[in-house]
Design a protein around this motif. Structure first.
Motif, short mmCIF file in Angstrom:
data_model
loop_
_atom_site.label_atom_id
_atom_site.label_comp_id
_atom_site.label_asym_id
_atom_site.label_seq_id
_atom_site.Cartn_x
_atom_site.Cartn_y
_atom_site.Cartn_z
N ALA A 71 0.84 -1.21 0.00
CA ALA A 71 0.00 0.00 0.00
C ALA A 71 0.87 1.25 0.00
CB ALA A 71 -0.93 -0.02 1.21
N LEU A 99 -4.99 2.67 -0.32
CA LEU A 99 -5.23 1.47 0.50
C LEU A 99 -5.00 1.77 1.98
CD1 LEU A 99 -3.61 -1.23 -1.84
CD2 LEU A 99 -6.01 -0.54 -1.69
N HIS A 100 -4.25 2.85 2.25
CA HIS A 100 -4.02 3.23 3.65
C HIS A 100 -5.24 3.92 4.27
CE1 HIS A 100 -0.06 1.84 4.31
NE2 HIS A 100 0.50 2.59 3.38
N TYR A 146 -6.64 0.08 -8.46
CA TYR A 146 -6.94 -0.57 -7.18
C TYR A 146 -8.24 -0.05 -6.57
CZ TYR A 146 -2.19 -2.41 -7.33
OH TYR A 146 -1.05 -3.07 -7.70
N GLN A 155 -8.26 2.87 3.96
CA GLN A 155 -9.30 1.86 4.13
C GLN A 155 -8.86 0.89 5.23
OE1 GLN A 155 -10.79 0.28 0.28
NE2 GLN A 155 -9.14 1.45 -0.63
N SER A 189 -9.26 -2.75 2.21
CA SER A 189 -8.21 -2.52 1.21
C SER A 189 -7.87 -3.83 0.51
CB SER A 189 -6.97 -1.90 1.86
OG SER A 189 -6.49 -2.70 2.91
#
Ligand SMILES: Nc1ncnc2c1ncn2[C@@H]1O[C@H](COP(=O)(O)OP(=O)(O)OP(=O)(O)O)[C@@H](O)[C@H]1O
Ligand SMILES: [Mg+2]
Length: 253
Positions: free
Chosen positions: A118, A143-144, A138, A146, A151
């Motif tokens: 991530a 992603l950080h 993605y 979530q 993620s």
């Protein structure tokens, strides 16, 4: 469902050489078993490795991933980051017999280092570039930003595209039981799109994936088993059937 039409990307693995006795990998059950068996075949689109903590599941699938050209900490073949060089040397002793077709997609996922994947995506996107942001493939949200499970599902739903080989180490780690089922449906979908999965797991739910080959690794060998035969499934079923009884035995003995 054997691979009659040559759709699989990884057909088998074997040791090309025995690692030297001074290297701890030579003592791992999985490595000793491989040395004895000669060849471990992948005949189904989903191969699941199960077995007690420490038998060497992660070491094996990481070596397979590295031998296939994936980054040792996870990601696609384009990821080149490294936070700590902790991967074992097993890949140097592993021969991977590949299928006729070259995978168009692929991902190596280690639950342990998903965080670093991530971070690496965020870093690549903060560098100047002419192309669209990588995070778009993605799902568009860092992603950080979530939860761990969110993620992970964003990755599987947006980034895994089919015609690929996906190597997953304990993918259930982040997921609620409902999301494990979502993951199973997604795996099934991707298998229909000519994908191959190689998974290490402790999840009895994942082990029930129809058409999967389950290899149970122990000191006694690598055995092809049904999900009902795995210790994971039996222990979980017995426990959930009567938690009080199991606890009584466990806590009062
Ligand atoms: N650098 C190292 N030096 C010595 N032993 C190591 C080293 N790295 C890992 N090991 C050992 O290798 C063994 C196999 O580890 P591995 O992570 O492959 O197990 P696993 O089957 O994936 O277990 P789990 O189910 O807990 O994930 C472990 O017993 C571990 O202690
Ligand atoms: Mg492991």
């Amino acid at each position: 469902m054997a691979d009659m039409f040559g759709k699989l990307y990884v057909r088998s693995i074997r040791l090309s050489d025995m690692p030297p006795a001074r290297n701890y990998i030579s003592t791992l059950p999985v490595v000793r078993n491989l040395a004895q068996m000669g060849e471990l075949r992948f005949d189904k689109p989903v191969t699941i490795f199960v077995g007690e903590n420490g038998v060497g599941k992660s070491t094996l699938i990481e070596a397979l991933a590295v031998a296939m050209g994936f980054n040792a900490e996870g990601g696609t073949r384009n990821f080149r980051f490294s936070t700590e060089n902790t991967h074992s040397e097993l890949y140097q002793y592993l021969t991977v017999v590949k299928g006729m077709k070259y995978p168009k997609d692929g991902f190596f996922l280690r639950a342990e280092s998903f965080y670093n994947v991530a971070t690496n995506i965020d870093q690549m996107d903060s560098a100047p570039s002419f192309g669209p942001p990588i995070i778009d493939s993605y799902g568009g949200v860092s992603l950080h930003e979530q939860s761990h499970g969110e993620s992970f599902m964003a990755l599987v739903e947006n980034r895994f595209g089919g015609n690929g080989v996906y190597i997953l180490d304990e993918p259930e780690a982040a997921l609620s039981p409902m999301r494990v089922m979502t993951l199973m449906a997604r795996i099934n979908e991707l298998v229909k799109k000519n994908s191959q999965f190689i998974i290490s797991t402790h999840s009895p739910m994942l082990m029930t994936l129809p058409g999967a080959e389950i290899y149970e690794i122990s000191g006694g060998g690598i055995k092809s088993v049904s999900y009902e035969e795995t210790e994971h499934f039996q222990v979980m079923r017995n426990f959930l059937n009567a938690p009080e009884r199991s606890l009584k035995y466990l806590l009062e003995e």
